[in-house]
Scaffold this motif. Sequence first.
Motif, short mmCIF file in Angstrom:
data_model
loop_
_atom_site.label_atom_id
_atom_site.label_comp_id
_atom_site.label_asym_id
_atom_site.label_seq_id
_atom_site.Cartn_x
_atom_site.Cartn_y
_atom_site.Cartn_z
N LEU A 319 0.84 -1.20 0.00
CA LEU A 319 0.00 0.00 0.00
C LEU A 319 0.88 1.25 0.00
O LEU A 319 1.82 1.37 0.78
CB LEU A 319 -0.90 0.01 1.24
CG LEU A 319 -1.97 -1.10 1.31
CD1 LEU A 319 -2.78 -0.95 2.59
CD2 LEU A 319 -2.89 -1.03 0.10
N LEU A 321 0.49 4.99 0.82
CA LEU A 321 -0.44 5.88 1.51
C LEU A 321 -0.20 7.34 1.11
O LEU A 321 0.94 7.77 0.93
CB LEU A 321 -0.29 5.74 3.02
CG LEU A 321 -0.51 4.33 3.60
CD1 LEU A 321 -0.40 4.37 5.11
CD2 LEU A 321 -1.86 3.77 3.17
N TRP A 323 -0.87 10.66 2.83
CA TRP A 323 -1.23 11.16 4.15
C TRP A 323 -1.83 12.56 4.05
O TRP A 323 -1.30 13.44 3.37
CB TRP A 323 -0.01 11.20 5.06
CG TRP A 323 0.58 9.85 5.33
CD1 TRP A 323 1.52 9.21 4.59
CD2 TRP A 323 0.25 8.98 6.41
NE1 TRP A 323 1.80 7.99 5.13
CE2 TRP A 323 1.05 7.82 6.26
CE3 TRP A 323 -0.62 9.07 7.48
CZ2 TRP A 323 1.00 6.77 7.14
CZ3 TRP A 323 -0.67 8.01 8.37
CH2 TRP A 323 0.12 6.87 8.21
N GLY A 359 -4.13 10.34 7.86
CA GLY A 359 -4.06 9.05 7.19
C GLY A 359 -4.42 9.16 5.74
O GLY A 359 -4.56 10.26 5.18
N ASP A 360 -4.59 8.03 5.10
CA ASP A 360 -5.00 7.96 3.70
C ASP A 360 -6.52 7.79 3.63
O ASP A 360 -7.05 6.75 4.06
CB ASP A 360 -4.29 6.78 3.01
CG ASP A 360 -4.50 6.78 1.50
OD1 ASP A 360 -5.67 6.76 1.07
OD2 ASP A 360 -3.49 6.78 0.77
N GLN A 363 -7.82 4.69 1.58
CA GLN A 363 -7.57 3.38 2.19
C GLN A 363 -8.41 3.19 3.45
O GLN A 363 -8.92 2.09 3.70
CB GLN A 363 -6.08 3.24 2.51
CG GLN A 363 -5.16 3.26 1.30
CD GLN A 363 -5.39 2.06 0.37
OE1 GLN A 363 -6.07 1.09 0.72
NE2 GLN A 363 -4.84 2.15 -0.82
N VAL A 436 -4.54 -2.35 5.53
CA VAL A 436 -4.68 -0.90 5.69
C VAL A 436 -4.32 -0.48 7.12
O VAL A 436 -3.61 0.51 7.34
CB VAL A 436 -6.11 -0.45 5.33
CG1 VAL A 436 -6.31 1.02 5.68
CG2 VAL A 436 -6.39 -0.68 3.85
N HIS A 440 -1.02 1.88 8.42
CA HIS A 440 -1.18 3.10 9.22
C HIS A 440 -0.54 2.96 10.60
O HIS A 440 -0.66 3.87 11.43
CB HIS A 440 -2.67 3.43 9.39
CG HIS A 440 -3.27 4.08 8.18
ND1 HIS A 440 -3.67 3.36 7.06
CD2 HIS A 440 -3.53 5.39 7.90
CE1 HIS A 440 -4.17 4.19 6.17
NE2 HIS A 440 -4.09 5.43 6.64
#
Length: 466
Positions: A319, A321, A323, A359-360, A363, A436, A440
């Motif tokens: 993944l 990400l 952010w 965060g993303d 996701q 996910v 994170h």
Amino acid sequence: MTELPAKRSLLLENSLSARVIVYSLLVTVLVTSLMALPLIAHYSDTWLKNRVAASHLVSLATEASPNGLVDLDLQKRMLGQANVFGVTVRKADGSILMLGPNMPLVHDLYYDLRQANLLAMLNLLIKAATNTGSNKVIHITGNVPGENAVLVEIDIGCHDLILQAMEGTKRALGTALFTALLVSIFFYGFLQVTVVYPLQRLTNGILAFRSAPADINRSNLLSGRIDEIGIAEEAFQQMQNDIRSTLVLRTRLAAVGMAVTKIQHDLRGTLSSVMIASDTLEASHDPDVRRVLPGLIAAVDRAVELCRSSIDFAKEGPLQLKWKRIDLHTLTEELLKECKSIRHVELINQVPQELSILGDKFQLHRAIGNLVRNALEADANKIVISTFIKEDMLEIDVSDNGAGIPEKVKNQLFKPFMSSTKIGNSGLGLSIARDVAVAHGGTISLVVSGPGRTVFSLRLPFPVDS
């Protein structure tokens, strides 16, 4: 797999063997240097006792001469041979014999050999070293071996004692260095045989395994030792076996995955044709056709979705990400609106207003959405999303009143293709949600599951940007 170049110890100072010999030399030199102090004190004490004995012989020679008189020049020569300035002999009958010019002399330091010890001798040497003038005199008192009734007192120069101590220091250091060399050679050989060679053998085995993991002829590194090196050998042996088994399994899974991907690609084309044909059937007025058509379309949809998700999972890498600050309440509202379009169900958003994390967004939407869809597939008619802050973690709970998760799949919930609900589900939703969460820096777990209540908890670092 890109093979990294092995680092070789081309220089002696960079090798483990060189470090072993250097460290052993340093340790033994340090220890034996400490041993040199007692040796220096011992040499000095012996030298002083020899001066006392020689001075006693001079006194005996004087007493044996006619009338107990000796020419002054001869006295100087005998005292010079004894390396003393003057001699005083005190006998048990109270008589005293003095030899030497200008007796008695003025003394700067005093030392009694009858009470000699290491510290006292070292203290005398230090004082003598600071009083090395040509006219500095040390008064030494001692007994002659075998004649304890006779007390001999001699006067020597500080300079003479320091010269003797320097000679003793040379001998002591020579003895210490020779001892250090012997000890270091033994220590070096011992470490080479018991530590360095086994480690080199283990290192060569690791490098050989890295270059050819599948070569079983290089796998036997066990020496039968029961110490830490033997434990490391057994652990590496087990690791080799585990990695080889994993490589074999991965090779087989790769072949199976390639075949399944090709089959699913063709299957999607076939299912597309079925979907087109189903569009024609929708116009039919035959009651039997209209009765079975919804189930047929649903089954085809599930098959298409299974093919799509499986291919996407196979192609998807780690993944990546993006952010940014996310309003979690708004994200949950958007997600619930999407789910309401799938099936009518009571969806409750208990996420506080303006609760935000870093965060993303895509996701996290994907992970929480998979948990909600998992609840929908469990025939839940009420789903609640809530949040709790515990220490430095934000806990996002998704609870439902569905049928729960069967006991037989609870231990394998987050493995790919392990469906926790209906047959036909791809079984990738929970696996993706776990990926996910891990990306994170968090975790996901099944808190409780049973008829009427199932709770999944997604735990993320909070605040993430701290």
